[in-house]
Design an enzyme around this catalytic site. Structure first.
Site, short mmCIF file in Angstrom:
data_model
loop_
_atom_site.label_atom_id
_atom_site.label_comp_id
_atom_site.label_asym_id
_atom_site.label_seq_id
_atom_site.Cartn_x
_atom_site.Cartn_y
_atom_site.Cartn_z
N ARG A 1 -16.02 49.57 -33.51
CA ARG A 1 -15.88 48.12 -33.74
C ARG A 1 -15.27 47.42 -32.53
O ARG A 1 -15.51 46.23 -32.34
CB ARG A 1 -15.06 47.89 -35.03
CG ARG A 1 -13.66 48.42 -34.98
CD ARG A 1 -13.06 48.54 -36.37
NE ARG A 1 -13.53 49.75 -37.07
CZ ARG A 1 -13.16 50.10 -38.29
NH1 ARG A 1 -12.32 49.34 -38.97
NH2 ARG A 1 -13.63 51.20 -38.84
N LYS B 1 -10.04 63.57 -33.92
CA LYS B 1 -10.72 64.02 -35.14
C LYS B 1 -10.44 65.50 -35.36
O LYS B 1 -10.18 66.23 -34.41
CB LYS B 1 -12.24 63.84 -34.97
CG LYS B 1 -12.74 62.43 -35.07
CD LYS B 1 -14.26 62.41 -34.99
CE LYS B 1 -14.80 60.99 -35.04
NZ LYS B 1 -14.50 60.28 -36.28
N1 BES Z 1 -18.20 57.50 -35.39
C1 BES Z 1 -17.30 57.45 -36.47
C2 BES Z 1 -17.97 57.31 -37.84
C3 BES Z 1 -18.91 58.41 -38.25
C4 BES Z 1 -18.48 59.38 -39.14
C5 BES Z 1 -20.21 58.44 -37.82
C6 BES Z 1 -19.33 60.38 -39.55
C7 BES Z 1 -21.09 59.44 -38.23
C8 BES Z 1 -20.65 60.41 -39.10
C9 BES Z 1 -16.33 56.28 -36.31
O1 BES Z 1 -16.03 55.95 -35.00
C10 BES Z 1 -15.05 56.64 -36.96
O2 BES Z 1 -14.43 57.55 -36.50
N2 BES Z 1 -14.68 55.92 -38.02
C11 BES Z 1 -13.47 56.18 -38.71
C12 BES Z 1 -12.79 54.85 -38.95
C13 BES Z 1 -11.38 54.97 -39.41
C14 BES Z 1 -10.51 55.61 -38.35
C15 BES Z 1 -10.87 53.60 -39.76
C16 BES Z 1 -13.82 56.88 -40.00
O3 BES Z 1 -14.87 56.60 -40.58
O4 BES Z 1 -13.07 57.75 -40.40
MN MN Z 2 -14.40 57.07 -34.23
#
Ligand code: BES
Ligand code: MN
Ligand code: ZN
Length: 505
Positions: free
Chosen positions: A360, A286
């Site tokens: 997931r 990230k």
């Molecule tokens: N934990 C994150 C989602 C999240 C984002 C929670 C902001 C709380 C606040 C999740 O694991 C994630 O990174 N999701 C990705 C999915 C994508 C890579 C398909 C996302 O939402 O960008």
């Molecule tokens: Mn994630």
């Protein structure tokens, strides 16, 4: 932990640092002048008090007939509806904090009439008030040593906390208010537990810590707890949880927390919570801006622990079983890499296009395990699953996804009632197209668009055709980055919603 007592002593005899006098709009017109005059207070104050829900005004009661140095006029709105009572409760907490009171008396002499206008039971009104006051008092200060504070002198927050809450009622309401305030305290305690867990950063809460929190909660509530360690997770072939854990130095855990009522349960409900103790994104790292907030990525797991605890302490007539896969998601030489194909617990293979879509993967194992071994009548998972859900619904509403219209309707209603709102999004088969993989059964990240729906569609593959499933994407409402009416950080989202749902089963 605050001491809460319910008393029918007259207000004039009750000693405390603050007396809270709530008024509905009608009471404000009809009785407020008389009441203030009877206590020897200046009725002129009413000019400055509008009485909207959550409005409050502090009066100093020197020379009055009261044994409290201050009085707080508190507005509860027209009909004392749930939302108004919650606002009022939060306002009490805010004032109690800023005035640094140790004890307060809440005048609930009219509680049965508020209950009648709100079309609720007296117990529920008491529960709502107590829960929201305790919720508003929450602070997360266990990581502050205090070493840098001035030794003496009145700092803004010198650590004075409310210790005692006395609720004054008429004789006829004592029993119901006692019962309601006990329930309010149970729910508030569960919500504080959830907030504490969410607020603990990655270095202080790992997967073992999540399991330990579940153990401690089970001990308190008399639930059964089972924890699978890394070897057991390997033996069970929970390939999703293992894959996410590969980059980590801390082993994963899988916790099952079970509450069974004494009598034959009305139903078995499985609650599955995402327990990613820190989500760096893994090799699909990230951006660093805001990455610290990813300590909240176990909010689903925390909400499950809190809900099972509250369900047990409230002795609900349902069997409620929590399933909590936990790990952090880290990059590293041993971490899973984009393009990997893994085999999950169910046997379904997944192409891991993006290691940041890790929630997931661990939920896939937990859902399949829950459905296979517990034959639940309903399955609900809670997860801080997608940023896309925040784009769609913002920070105060959770996304609801379900394959069952009736069930979705019930969850929606529980959301309205509890104030923890959810909004439904579709899980139509058109979206399957977006998570097709050329090399495996399914792809974890999905093509462009509908990010929170494709995440839900992914999860749906792992419930083995179960007919009553719902997924709550709580990425928005689980964590509040800024301090608002309540403390910054974990919000405890999910507990009230689920308890309301389970109570009306
Ligand atoms: N934990 C994150 C989602 C999240 C984002 C929670 C902001 C709380 C606040 C999740 O694991 C994630 O990174 N999701 C990705 C999915 C994508 C890579 C398909 C996302 O939402 O960008
Ligand atoms: Mn994630
Ligand atoms: Zn995540």
């Amino acid at each position: 932990m605050q001491k809460i007592t319910v008393t029918k002593s007259s207000l004039k005899n009750l000693k405390s640092d603050l007396l809270v006098m709530p008024f509905t709009a009608e009471e404000l017109n009809k009785d407020a002048e008389k009441t203030l005059t009877a206590f020897g207070l200046d009725k002129g104050a009413l000019k400055d008090f509008k009485g909207k829900p959550g409005d409050s005004l502090v009066l100093y009661s020197g020379g009055s007939k009261l044994k409290t140095p201050r009085v707080l006029l508190l507005g509860v709105g027209d009909a004392a509806e749930a939302e108004d009572l919650r606002k009022a409760g939060l306002a009490v907490a805010q004032q109690a904090r800023s005035l640094q009171v140790k004890s307060l008396v809440l005048d609930c002499s009219s509680i049965s009439s508020w209950a009648r206008t709100a079309d609720e039971s007296t117990a529920i009104v008491a529960e709502l008030l107590v829960d929201s006051i305790l919720y508003g008092l929450y602070t997360f200060d266990r990581l502050k040593s205090g070493k840098l504070e001035k030794k003496k002198g009145k700092e803004k927050d010198s650590g004075v906390r409310l210790e005692e809450l006395k609720i004054r009622v008429n004789a006829g309401s004592v029993k119901e208010v006692r019962e309601g305030s006990r329930c309010g305290q149970v729910i508030a305690d569960a919500r504080s537990l959830v907030r504490d867990l969410v607020n603990l950063p990655g270095n202080l809460l790992n997967a073992d810590g999540v399991a330990e929190a579940a153990r401690k909660s089970a001990e308190k509530s008399g639930c059964k707890v089972t924890v699978f360690n890394k070897e057991e997770i390997e033996q069970l072939r929970m390939g999703g949880l293992q894959a996410v854990n590969k980059g980590s130095h801390a082993p994963p855990t899988f916790t099952i927390l079970e509450y069974k009522p004494v009598s034959k349960p009305l139903a078995t409900v499985a609650l599955v919570g995402k327990g990613v103790t820190f989500d760096s994104g893994g090799i699909s790292l990230k951006p660093s801006n805001g990455m610290d907030e990813m300590k909240c990525d176990m909010a689903g797991a925390a909400a499950v622990i809190g809900t099972v605890e509250a369900a047990a302490l409230l002795e609900l007539p349902l069997r409620v079983v929590g399933f909590i896969p936990a790990t952090d998601n880290m990059p590293g030489g041993a971490a899973q890499t984009p393009g990997d194909v893994i085999t999950t617990y169910s046997g379904i293979t997944v192409e891991v296009g993006n290691t940041d879509a890790e929630g997931r993967l661990i939920l896939a194992d937990a859902l399949a395990y829950a459905v296979k071994h517990y034959k639940p009548d309903a399955v609900i998972d809670l997860a801080t699953l997608t940023g896309a859900c925040i784009v769609a619904l913002g920070y105060s509403v959770a996304g609801l996804f379900s394959n069952n219209d009736r069930f979705a309707g019930k969850i929606y209603e529980a959301g309205r009632k509890s104030g923890e709102k959810v909004w439904r999004m579709p899980v139509w088969e058109e979206y399957d197209e977006l998570i097709k993989s050329e090399v495996a059964d399914v792809h974890n990240a999905g093509a462009k668009g509908a990010g929170s729906i494709t995440a839900a569609k992914f999860l749906e593959k792992f419930i083995d055709g179960h007919k009553t499933w719902a997924h709550l994407d709580i990425a928005g409402p689980a964590f509040s980055a800024k301090k608002g009416k309540t403390a910054q950080g974990g919000t405890g989202f999910g507990v009230r919603l689920l308890i309301d749902l389970l109570r009306d089963w």
